[in-house]
Write an enzyme that holds these catalytic residues in place. Structure first.
Site, PDB file in Angstrom:
ATOM      1  N   ASN A 136       1.111  -1.385  -0.062  1.00  0.00           N
ATOM      2  CA  ASN A 136      -0.058   0.371   0.173  1.00  0.00           C
ATOM      3  C   ASN A 136       0.700   0.675  -0.147  1.00  0.00           C
ATOM      4  OD1 ASN A 136      -1.828   1.254   0.253  1.00  0.00           O
ATOM      5  ND2 ASN A 136      -2.753   1.041   2.419  1.00  0.00           N
ATOM      6  N   PHE A 137       0.656   2.379   0.255  1.00  0.00           N
ATOM      7  CA  PHE A 137       0.849   3.630  -0.336  1.00  0.00           C
ATOM      8  C   PHE A 137       2.476   3.763  -0.995  1.00  0.00           C
ATOM      9  CE2 PHE A 137      -0.918   2.811   4.011  1.00  0.00           C
ATOM     10  CZ  PHE A 137      -2.173   3.907   4.009  1.00  0.00           C
ATOM     11  N   LEU A 138       1.850   3.411  -2.186  1.00  0.00           N
ATOM     12  CA  LEU A 138       2.875   3.377  -3.064  1.00  0.00           C
ATOM     13  C   LEU A 138       2.782   4.854  -4.111  1.00  0.00           C
ATOM     14  CD1 LEU A 138       4.937   3.231  -5.475  1.00  0.00           C
ATOM     15  CD2 LEU A 138       2.783   2.122  -7.176  1.00  0.00           C
ATOM     16  N   THR A 172      -4.880  -3.691  -3.708  1.00  0.00           N
ATOM     17  CA  THR A 172      -5.310  -2.845  -4.335  1.00  0.00           C
ATOM     18  C   THR A 172      -5.237  -1.707  -5.252  1.00  0.00           C
ATOM     19  OG1 THR A 172      -6.193  -1.345  -2.924  1.00  0.00           O
ATOM     20  CG2 THR A 172      -7.574  -3.362  -2.899  1.00  0.00           C
ATOM     21  N   LEU A 388      -6.161  -0.974   3.332  1.00  0.00           N
ATOM     22  CA  LEU A 388      -6.958   0.145   3.663  1.00  0.00           C
ATOM     23  C   LEU A 388      -6.231   1.492   2.594  1.00  0.00           C
ATOM     24  CD1 LEU A 388      -5.067  -0.318   7.519  1.00  0.00           C
ATOM     25  CD2 LEU A 388      -8.195  -0.056   6.568  1.00  0.00           C
TER      26      LEU A 388
HETATM   27  C1  YNC Z   1       0.187   1.040  -9.322  1.00  0.00           C
HETATM   28  N1  YNC Z   1      -0.606   1.954  -8.675  1.00  0.00           N
HETATM   29  O1  YNC Z   1       1.503   0.120 -14.827  1.00  0.00           O
HETATM   30  P1  YNC Z   1       3.963  -0.843 -16.828  1.00  0.00           P
HETATM   31  S1  YNC Z   1      -1.818   1.632  -5.263  1.00  0.00           S
HETATM   32  C2  YNC Z   1       1.018  -1.368  -9.725  1.00  0.00           C
HETATM   33  N2  YNC Z   1       0.524  -0.093  -9.002  1.00  0.00           N
HETATM   34  O2  YNC Z   1       3.690  -0.479 -15.800  1.00  0.00           O
HETATM   35  P2  YNC Z   1       6.123   5.395 -13.462  1.00  0.00           P
HETATM   36  C3  YNC Z   1       1.382   1.040 -11.290  1.00  0.00           C
HETATM   37  N3  YNC Z   1       1.719  -1.063 -10.354  1.00  0.00           N
HETATM   38  O3  YNC Z   1       2.094  -0.617 -16.953  1.00  0.00           O
HETATM   39  P3  YNC Z   1       4.341   6.193 -12.124  1.00  0.00           P
HETATM   40  C4  YNC Z   1       0.479   1.619  -9.993  1.00  0.00           C
HETATM   41  N4  YNC Z   1       0.688   2.697 -11.490  1.00  0.00           N
HETATM   42  O4  YNC Z   1       4.885   0.128 -17.720  1.00  0.00           O
HETATM   43  C5  YNC Z   1       1.451   2.983 -12.528  1.00  0.00           C
HETATM   44  N5  YNC Z   1       2.235   1.599 -12.069  1.00  0.00           N
HETATM   45  O5  YNC Z   1       4.107  -2.818 -17.206  1.00  0.00           O
HETATM   46  C6  YNC Z   1       2.993   1.051 -13.199  1.00  0.00           C
HETATM   47  N6  YNC Z   1       0.592   8.163  -7.962  1.00  0.00           N
HETATM   48  O6  YNC Z   1       6.510   3.919 -13.973  1.00  0.00           O
HETATM   49  C7  YNC Z   1       2.604   1.401 -14.644  1.00  0.00           C
HETATM   50  N7  YNC Z   1      -0.612   5.641  -5.830  1.00  0.00           N
HETATM   51  O7  YNC Z   1       7.006   5.023 -12.257  1.00  0.00           O
HETATM   52  C8  YNC Z   1       3.573   1.221 -15.349  1.00  0.00           C
HETATM   53  O8  YNC Z   1       5.100   6.178 -12.953  1.00  0.00           O
HETATM   54  C9  YNC Z   1       4.869   1.747 -13.946  1.00  0.00           C
HETATM   55  O9  YNC Z   1       5.526   7.585 -12.103  1.00  0.00           O
HETATM   56  C10 YNC Z   1       5.634   3.411 -14.087  1.00  0.00           C
HETATM   57  O10 YNC Z   1       4.351   6.817 -10.802  1.00  0.00           O
HETATM   58  C11 YNC Z   1       3.282   5.836 -10.456  1.00  0.00           C
HETATM   59  O11 YNC Z   1      -0.029   1.585  -3.374  1.00  0.00           O
HETATM   60  C12 YNC Z   1       2.529   6.208  -9.502  1.00  0.00           C
HETATM   61  O12 YNC Z   1      -2.408   6.463  -7.033  1.00  0.00           O
HETATM   62  C13 YNC Z   1       1.601   5.451  -9.168  1.00  0.00           C
HETATM   63  O13 YNC Z   1       2.220   7.981  -7.379  1.00  0.00           O
HETATM   64  C14 YNC Z   1       3.612   6.184  -8.195  1.00  0.00           C
HETATM   65  O14 YNC Z   1       1.332   7.749 -10.551  1.00  0.00           O
HETATM   66  C15 YNC Z   1       2.331   7.846  -9.124  1.00  0.00           C
HETATM   67  O15 YNC Z   1       2.907   7.602 -12.747  1.00  0.00           O
HETATM   68  C16 YNC Z   1       1.809   8.483  -7.756  1.00  0.00           C
HETATM   69  O16 YNC Z   1       6.472   5.612 -14.561  1.00  0.00           O
HETATM   70  C17 YNC Z   1      -0.226   8.707  -6.675  1.00  0.00           C
HETATM   71  O17 YNC Z   1       4.357   1.547 -13.067  1.00  0.00           O
HETATM   72  C18 YNC Z   1      -0.327   8.105  -5.594  1.00  0.00           C
HETATM   73  C19 YNC Z   1      -0.644   6.438  -6.234  1.00  0.00           C
HETATM   74  C20 YNC Z   1      -0.869   4.089  -6.200  1.00  0.00           C
HETATM   75  C21 YNC Z   1      -2.453   2.998  -4.795  1.00  0.00           C
HETATM   76  C22 YNC Z   1      -1.582   0.802  -3.877  1.00  0.00           C
HETATM   77  C23 YNC Z   1      -0.425  -0.234  -4.510  1.00  0.00           C
HETATM   78  C24 YNC Z   1       0.370  -0.403  -5.462  1.00  0.00           C
HETATM   79  C25 YNC Z   1       0.913  -1.524  -5.709  1.00  0.00           C
HETATM   80  C26 YNC Z   1       2.180  -2.128  -5.845  1.00  0.00           C
HETATM   81  C27 YNC Z   1       2.430  -3.394  -6.793  1.00  0.00           C
HETATM   82  C28 YNC Z   1       3.026  -4.324  -5.727  1.00  0.00           C
HETATM   83  C29 YNC Z   1       3.512  -5.795  -6.051  1.00  0.00           C
HETATM   84  C30 YNC Z   1       3.595  -6.562  -4.771  1.00  0.00           C
HETATM   85  C31 YNC Z   1       4.882  -6.665  -4.875  1.00  0.00           C
HETATM   86  C32 YNC Z   1       5.147  -7.657  -3.448  1.00  0.00           C
HETATM   87  C33 YNC Z   1       5.674  -8.530  -4.303  1.00  0.00           C
HETATM   88  C34 YNC Z   1       5.925 -10.187  -3.260  1.00  0.00           C
HETATM   89  C35 YNC Z   1       6.036 -11.440  -2.648  1.00  0.00           C
END
Ligand code: YNC
Ligand code: MG
Length: 388
Positions: A136-138, A172, A388
């Protein structure tokens, strides 16, 4: 199409509907000695930090990053404003790992510019209880977006999760990634319709006046169910039994023990609220409901700066009809001055949403598992998990 996600052990779009693939882990664990020992490389101006959430200063830095850069709605009118106390609660459950609270800061200014977290959880998928990380909290600072920092954050948290011998995760997101196990919808129940309309959260319905709208959403001053009261510490064993039994009907749900229930469900002011029904005759705990507090900042409104929102968490009805239980939850939320009560269409929530005057929201919430295949797309009502 998904340069990063195509390389990860997650369900891929091309495999959707292929029920010949086995359910369960996509890749086997690797020996711990083979897990990369050094952090992934960051661009040269930045460095990794482990965020100590016991420290007020660190909590404030995280709070400031998120309150200015975390999730907004599609129209950029609202932004989640998780409180410091909420973040502390969300990030320090039983058995948590400090090393999973990961920050990135600028080497020169020391400013925090990115964040990602995991917490440990036992999650049951069908008959298997799996040790997982809930991610969470990415968040990446607005000025550093679209530079492929997010994949590095995700790989680094994955590495640190692997170092604890955990190989699966749940998360999520509002965006579509490969591949949702379920897609849910938020529903909103107005408690303070005038403010919600004034700030643009909702609109006056067709052929509706403000005074008719206020009347439509009016709630009784006090709860209706005899024996309805706040959960207390001595209720933890009974609530755990009630909740475990209830959650066993869903395909994916947390496997809560008493320590988890104490942490996640005992009331904490302005963080989590829990109520239960104690039978006035038998003193049995028969029903339970809970919600967490997540305000949103209102961006650019003259009159209001925050929207106070309650989010439905875990609810169990065995004796009190769920509709009546949730109406009592709305009444206490109104008494506590929340503006809106939100609920996903997970578990049995569909059975009360329309009748209790919730309206559908616009965004969707997609649920994902990492390195765990579920062979069909689940209906929201098959999901027993709220993150959350
Ligand atoms: C996202 N929300 O598709 P591709 S939710 C996962 N979760 O990759 P860049 C995401 N991946 O498609 P930016 C994502 N959003 O090319 C984007 N991506 O394969 C993917 N927003 O990276 C995307 N918080 O750095 C693409 O994008 C790649 O600069 C692009 O950064 C994204 O916490 C982000 O919504 C979300 O702060 C950090 O937009 C940014 O846009 C931002 O160029 C506002 O990234 C806040 C926001 C997300 C909330 C959350 C759940 C995160 C889950 C992450 C995945 C976890 C995997 C499991 C790991 C543990 C494994 C074990 C064992
Ligand atoms: Mg980036």
């Amino acid at each position: 199409r998904h340069k990063f996600w195509e390389t990860q052990p997650v369900g891929q779009f091309k495999d959707l509907g292929d029920s010949s693939l086995p359910e369960g882990p996509i890749e086997p664990p690797t020996p711990l000695s083979e897990v990369k020992q050094e952090p992934y490389n960051l661009p040269n101006l930045y460095e990794w930090i482990t965020c100590n959430m016991d420290s007020d200063e660190m909590c404030s830095e995280v709070y400031n990053l998120l309150s200015n850069n975390y999730v907004e709605d599609d129209e950029n009118m609202f932004r989640f404003n998780y409180s410091k106390e909420f973040l502390r609660w969300a990030l320090r459950p039983p058995g948590y790992f400090k090393s999973w609270h990961i920050g990135v800061r600028a080497k020169s200014s020391k400013k925090l510019v990115a964040f990602i977290t995991g917490v440990p959880a036992r999650v049951r998928a069908r008959d298997s209880v799996v040790n997982m990380a809930e991610i969470n909290f990415l968040c990446v600072h607005k000025k550093l977006r679209s530079k492929r920092l997010a994949p590095v954050m995700i790989k680094e948290v994955t590495r640190r999760v692997h170092l604890e011998n955990i190989w699966q995760a749940a998360y999520t997101a509002g965006v579509v990634l490969p591949t949702p196990i379920s897609t849910c919808q938020y529903w909103h129940r107005s408690l303070n319709p005038k403010k919600l309309i004034d700030v643009g959260f909702s609109r006056l319905g067709a052929r509706m006046t403000m005074s008719r709208t206020i009347k439509l959403y009016k709630l009784p001053d006090s709860t209706a169910t005899p024996g309805f009261r706040k959960m207390e510490p001595h209720d933890v064993p009974a609530v755990t039994r009630l909740l475990r039994k209830y959650l066993s009907q869903f395909l994916v749900a947390p496997d809560f023990d008493e320590d988890d229930v104490e942490h996640w469900l005992l009331p904490k002011v302005d963080v989590v609220d829990s109520y239960l029904v104690e039978s006035p005759e038998t003193h049995e705990i028969t029903d339970f409901c809970s919600f967490y507090t997540l305000p949103s900042s209102i961006l650019g409104n003259q009159n209001y700066s925050t929207l106070k929102a309650a989010y439905s968490y875990y609810n169990v009805s065995t004796t009190t009809p769920l509709l009546q239980l949730m109406n009592d939850a709305l009444i206490v939320a109104k008494q506590k001055d929340y503006d809106v009560f939100n609920a996903l269409d997970v578990m049995q929530n569909e059975s009360f949403l329309k009748e209790l005057k919730f309206g559908p929201g616009d965004g969707k919430l997609h649920y994902y598992l990492y390195n765990y295949r579920i062979n069909h797309i689940m209906r929201p009502s098959e999901l027993g998990l709220v993150l959350l």
